[in-house]
Design a protein around this motif. Structure first.
Motif, PDB file in Angstrom:
ATOM      1  N   GLU A 235     -43.503  56.492 -44.823  1.00  0.00           N
ATOM      2  CA  GLU A 235     -42.570  56.175 -45.918  1.00  0.00           C
ATOM      3  C   GLU A 235     -43.284  55.611 -47.143  1.00  0.00           C
ATOM      4  OE1 GLU A 235     -39.957  53.482 -43.933  1.00  0.00           O
ATOM      5  OE2 GLU A 235     -38.779  55.063 -42.973  1.00  0.00           O
ATOM      6  N   LYS A 236     -44.592  55.620 -47.107  1.00  0.00           N
ATOM      7  CA  LYS A 236     -45.439  55.149 -48.209  1.00  0.00           C
ATOM      8  C   LYS A 236     -45.124  53.709 -48.602  1.00  0.00           C
ATOM      9  CE  LYS A 236     -46.562  59.644 -50.203  1.00  0.00           C
ATOM     10  NZ  LYS A 236     -46.656  60.450 -51.433  1.00  0.00           N
ATOM     11  N   ARG A 237     -45.096  52.861 -47.589  1.00  0.00           N
ATOM     12  CA  ARG A 237     -44.885  51.442 -47.828  1.00  0.00           C
ATOM     13  C   ARG A 237     -45.675  50.644 -46.797  1.00  0.00           C
ATOM     14  NH1 ARG A 237     -40.755  49.115 -44.478  1.00  0.00           N
ATOM     15  NH2 ARG A 237     -39.764  50.680 -43.126  1.00  0.00           N
ATOM     16  N   GLY A 238     -45.823  49.351 -47.048  1.00  0.00           N
ATOM     17  CA  GLY A 238     -46.527  48.479 -46.133  1.00  0.00           C
ATOM     18  C   GLY A 238     -46.186  47.039 -46.426  1.00  0.00           C
ATOM     19  N   ARG A 239     -46.908  46.120 -45.773  1.00  0.00           N
ATOM     20  CA  ARG A 239     -46.643  44.695 -45.931  1.00  0.00           C
ATOM     21  C   ARG A 239     -47.949  43.925 -46.063  1.00  0.00           C
ATOM     22  NH1 ARG A 239     -45.574  43.801 -40.909  1.00  0.00           N
ATOM     23  NH2 ARG A 239     -45.905  46.020 -40.453  1.00  0.00           N
ATOM     24  N   PHE A 240     -47.923  42.923 -46.905  1.00  0.00           N
ATOM     25  CA  PHE A 240     -48.976  41.919 -46.913  1.00  0.00           C
ATOM     26  C   PHE A 240     -48.464  40.726 -46.115  1.00  0.00           C
ATOM     27  CE2 PHE A 240     -49.927  43.850 -51.177  1.00  0.00           C
ATOM     28  CZ  PHE A 240     -51.172  44.370 -50.839  1.00  0.00           C
ATOM     29  N   PHE A 241     -49.343  40.175 -45.269  1.00  0.00           N
ATOM     30  CA  PHE A 241     -49.014  38.954 -44.531  1.00  0.00           C
ATOM     31  C   PHE A 241     -49.970  37.877 -44.999  1.00  0.00           C
ATOM     32  CE2 PHE A 241     -49.784  36.171 -40.781  1.00  0.00           C
ATOM     33  CZ  PHE A 241     -48.525  35.596 -40.715  1.00  0.00           C
ATOM     34  N   PHE A 242     -49.419  36.750 -45.444  1.00  0.00           N
ATOM     35  CA  PHE A 242     -50.252  35.647 -45.923  1.00  0.00           C
ATOM     36  C   PHE A 242     -50.771  34.883 -44.702  1.00  0.00           C
ATOM     37  CE2 PHE A 242     -51.055  31.722 -48.420  1.00  0.00           C
ATOM     38  CZ  PHE A 242     -51.755  32.288 -49.472  1.00  0.00           C
ATOM     39  N   ALA A 243     -51.956  35.285 -44.242  1.00  0.00           N
ATOM     40  CA  ALA A 243     -52.445  34.865 -42.926  1.00  0.00           C
ATOM     41  C   ALA A 243     -53.107  33.498 -42.900  1.00  0.00           C
ATOM     42  CB  ALA A 243     -53.422  35.910 -42.383  1.00  0.00           C
ATOM     43  N   SER A 245     -54.766  29.985 -45.627  1.00  0.00           N
ATOM     44  CA  SER A 245     -55.095  29.460 -46.948  1.00  0.00           C
ATOM     45  C   SER A 245     -55.549  28.013 -46.849  1.00  0.00           C
ATOM     46  CB  SER A 245     -53.884  29.553 -47.879  1.00  0.00           C
ATOM     47  OG  SER A 245     -54.168  28.974 -49.141  1.00  0.00           O
ATOM     48  N   ARG A 246     -56.494  27.643 -47.707  1.00  0.00           N
ATOM     49  CA  ARG A 246     -56.908  26.249 -47.816  1.00  0.00           C
ATOM     50  C   ARG A 246     -55.906  25.453 -48.661  1.00  0.00           C
ATOM     51  NH1 ARG A 246     -62.455  25.492 -46.693  1.00  0.00           N
ATOM     52  NH2 ARG A 246     -63.632  27.438 -46.532  1.00  0.00           N
ATOM     53  N   GLU A 247     -55.144  26.163 -49.488  1.00  0.00           N
ATOM     54  CA  GLU A 247     -54.368  25.505 -50.531  1.00  0.00           C
ATOM     55  C   GLU A 247     -52.862  25.651 -50.376  1.00  0.00           C
ATOM     56  OE1 GLU A 247     -55.796  27.308 -54.075  1.00  0.00           O
ATOM     57  OE2 GLU A 247     -57.879  26.738 -53.740  1.00  0.00           O
ATOM     58  N   ALA A 248     -52.404  26.463 -49.423  1.00  0.00           N
ATOM     59  CA  ALA A 248     -50.970  26.732 -49.337  1.00  0.00           C
ATOM     60  C   ALA A 248     -50.552  26.933 -47.884  1.00  0.00           C
ATOM     61  CB  ALA A 248     -50.621  27.972 -50.161  1.00  0.00           C
ATOM     62  N   GLU A 249     -49.255  26.854 -47.668  1.00  0.00           N
ATOM     63  CA  GLU A 249     -48.711  27.093 -46.340  1.00  0.00           C
ATOM     64  C   GLU A 249     -48.872  28.561 -45.973  1.00  0.00           C
ATOM     65  OE1 GLU A 249     -44.433  26.565 -43.971  1.00  0.00           O
ATOM     66  OE2 GLU A 249     -44.682  25.827 -46.033  1.00  0.00           O
ATOM     67  N   THR A 250     -49.276  28.817 -44.739  1.00  0.00           N
ATOM     68  CA  THR A 250     -49.475  30.202 -44.314  1.00  0.00           C
ATOM     69  C   THR A 250     -48.142  30.822 -43.894  1.00  0.00           C
ATOM     70  OG1 THR A 250     -49.976  29.507 -42.063  1.00  0.00           O
ATOM     71  CG2 THR A 250     -51.828  29.740 -43.584  1.00  0.00           C
ATOM     72  N   GLY A 251     -48.174  32.131 -43.718  1.00  0.00           N
ATOM     73  CA  GLY A 251     -46.969  32.860 -43.330  1.00  0.00           C
ATOM     74  C   GLY A 251     -46.283  33.453 -44.539  1.00  0.00           C
ATOM     75  N   GLY A 252     -45.425  34.399 -44.294  1.00  0.00           N
ATOM     76  CA  GLY A 252     -44.702  35.044 -45.383  1.00  0.00           C
ATOM     77  C   GLY A 252     -45.130  36.481 -45.548  1.00  0.00           C
ATOM     78  N   ILE A 253     -44.156  37.336 -45.766  1.00  0.00           N
ATOM     79  CA  ILE A 253     -44.387  38.775 -45.908  1.00  0.00           C
ATOM     80  C   ILE A 253     -44.058  39.224 -47.331  1.00  0.00           C
ATOM     81  CG2 ILE A 253     -43.589  41.078 -45.175  1.00  0.00           C
ATOM     82  CD1 ILE A 253     -45.137  39.784 -42.975  1.00  0.00           C
ATOM     83  N   VAL A 254     -44.907  40.051 -47.885  1.00  0.00           N
ATOM     84  CA  VAL A 254     -44.658  40.689 -49.182  1.00  0.00           C
ATOM     85  C   VAL A 254     -44.723  42.197 -48.970  1.00  0.00           C
ATOM     86  CG1 VAL A 254     -45.481  41.010 -51.553  1.00  0.00           C
ATOM     87  CG2 VAL A 254     -45.610  38.742 -50.479  1.00  0.00           C
ATOM     88  N   HIS A 255     -43.657  42.902 -49.287  1.00  0.00           N
ATOM     89  CA  HIS A 255     -43.595  44.351 -49.099  1.00  0.00           C
ATOM     90  C   HIS A 255     -44.171  45.067 -50.321  1.00  0.00           C
ATOM     91  CE1 HIS A 255     -40.997  44.207 -45.480  1.00  0.00           C
ATOM     92  NE2 HIS A 255     -40.527  43.093 -46.032  1.00  0.00           N
ATOM     93  N   PHE A 256     -44.832  46.183 -50.064  1.00  0.00           N
ATOM     94  CA  PHE A 256     -45.363  46.988 -51.169  1.00  0.00           C
ATOM     95  C   PHE A 256     -45.160  48.472 -50.885  1.00  0.00           C
ATOM     96  CE2 PHE A 256     -48.985  46.557 -48.240  1.00  0.00           C
ATOM     97  CZ  PHE A 256     -49.478  47.858 -48.180  1.00  0.00           C
ATOM     98  N   ARG A 257     -45.183  49.236 -51.943  1.00  0.00           N
ATOM     99  CA  ARG A 257     -45.133  50.694 -51.843  1.00  0.00           C
ATOM    100  C   ARG A 257     -46.450  51.238 -52.372  1.00  0.00           C
ATOM    101  NH1 ARG A 257     -43.590  52.753 -57.036  1.00  0.00           N
ATOM    102  NH2 ARG A 257     -42.982  51.047 -58.434  1.00  0.00           N
ATOM    103  N   PHE A 258     -46.769  52.455 -51.986  1.00  0.00           N
ATOM    104  CA  PHE A 258     -48.030  53.024 -52.450  1.00  0.00           C
ATOM    105  C   PHE A 258     -47.931  54.527 -52.647  1.00  0.00           C
ATOM    106  CE2 PHE A 258     -48.253  53.125 -47.797  1.00  0.00           C
ATOM    107  CZ  PHE A 258     -48.696  54.413 -47.539  1.00  0.00           C
ATOM    108  N   ASP A 259     -48.822  55.016 -53.480  1.00  0.00           N
ATOM    109  CA  ASP A 259     -48.993  56.457 -53.688  1.00  0.00           C
ATOM    110  C   ASP A 259     -50.489  56.688 -53.867  1.00  0.00           C
ATOM    111  OD1 ASP A 259     -48.873  59.132 -54.297  1.00  0.00           O
ATOM    112  OD2 ASP A 259     -48.204  58.836 -56.371  1.00  0.00           O
TER     113      ASP A 259
END
Length: 276
Positions: A235-243, A245-259
């Protein structure tokens, strides 16, 4: 101590990943002197992600991006940037008509942003951070160019300056040397590294899924994994997972599309709307 003013200046000096959801997790983006590492399995979009980080920073006014490529050739990397900036299919950039159109759009882009891109390529496993350091100093001395953002594609194809013997220790050393480079040139460094075989079958890639050495990400300021199931890939999409960090709380998903045809990646703000 003018702490409030320093905080204002620090807030202004952030550099985008190109994805608002990730920038927000990082407090506005990557700050100078930090190392941000993307983690993904083979053929999962590491080089394309780094190229898009470069592109989105170039889209900001008067930004200088230096992109070191050890994964693909310098020529291919430049061609990908031409495709991304112009929006023209990468495979059509051998056609004279398409090349002229791409050049026209690229010139418009450079005129509008006044940004600068420098791409330097090295064959795989031949360069180390001293080579990158020499090139950055050469740019400053010969062209008066100071890098705002440094992109290095990617950790696993870079040699350590100081060899440790075992591959896992060498890769950890490379990341340490990249972070020193970021601090030395007061610029954020964005890079990527390989996930292990098991990560290919996982819907979310975490820090422990890094191939060879957890030390590769232990020294990183931000660790972001690139995740795609087979269905998402179709479907030409994916996810970033904030795995991590030294400076921020971890976790959280960001969805992206690609071509991949136009080397494009963009954040999906509303997944439900995108799916319809």
């Amino acid at each position: 101590i003018a702490l409030p003013q320093e905080l204002v200046e620090m807030r202004q000096r952030t550099f985008t990943t190109g994805f608002t959801g990730l920038d927000d997790k990082m407090g506005g983006g990557a700050t100078p002197g930090t190392l941000t590492t993307f983690v993904a399995g083979p053929k999962s979009g590491k080089s394309m992600t780094l190229l898009n980080v470069g592109y989105y920073n170039l889209s900001q006014p008067k930004r200088t991006v230096v992109h070191f490529t050890c994964e693909i050739s310098e020529r291919k990397c430049k061609k990908r940037y031409f495709s991304r900036i112009s929006g023209i299919n990468y495979n059509l950039l051998n056609d004279p008509t398409m090349i002229n159109l791409a050049l026209e759009r690229c010139f418009e882009f450079w005129e509008r942003t006044q940004s600068k891109l420098w791409v330097k390529g090295y064959p795989a496993s031949t360069a180390n951070c001293d080579a990158f350091r020499s090139y950055l100093y050469w740019l400053e001395a010969n062209h008066g160019v100071k890098a705002d953002v440094v992109v290095i594609d990617y950790v696993d194809e870079v040699l350590p300056i100081e060899k440790k013997g075992e591959v896992r220790h060498d890769l950890g050393q490379v990341c340490k040397e990249m972070r020193v480079l970021a601090e030395e040139f007061n610029a954020p460094v964005f890079t990527a590294t390989q996930g292990n075989r098991e990560s290919l079958s996982k819907s979310v890639i975490r820090m422990q899924d890094v191939a060879e050495s957890i030390q590769k990400v232990a020294v990183s300021d931000h660790i972001i994994s690139i995740c795609k199931t087979d269905t998402e890939d179709q479907e030409k999409r994916g996810r970033f997972f904030f795995a991590g960090s030294r400076e921020a709380e971890t976790g959280g998903i960001v969805h992206f599309r690609f071509d991949w045809a136009t080397c494009m990646m963009a954040e999906i703000k509303d997944l439900a709307a995108f799916m319809t």
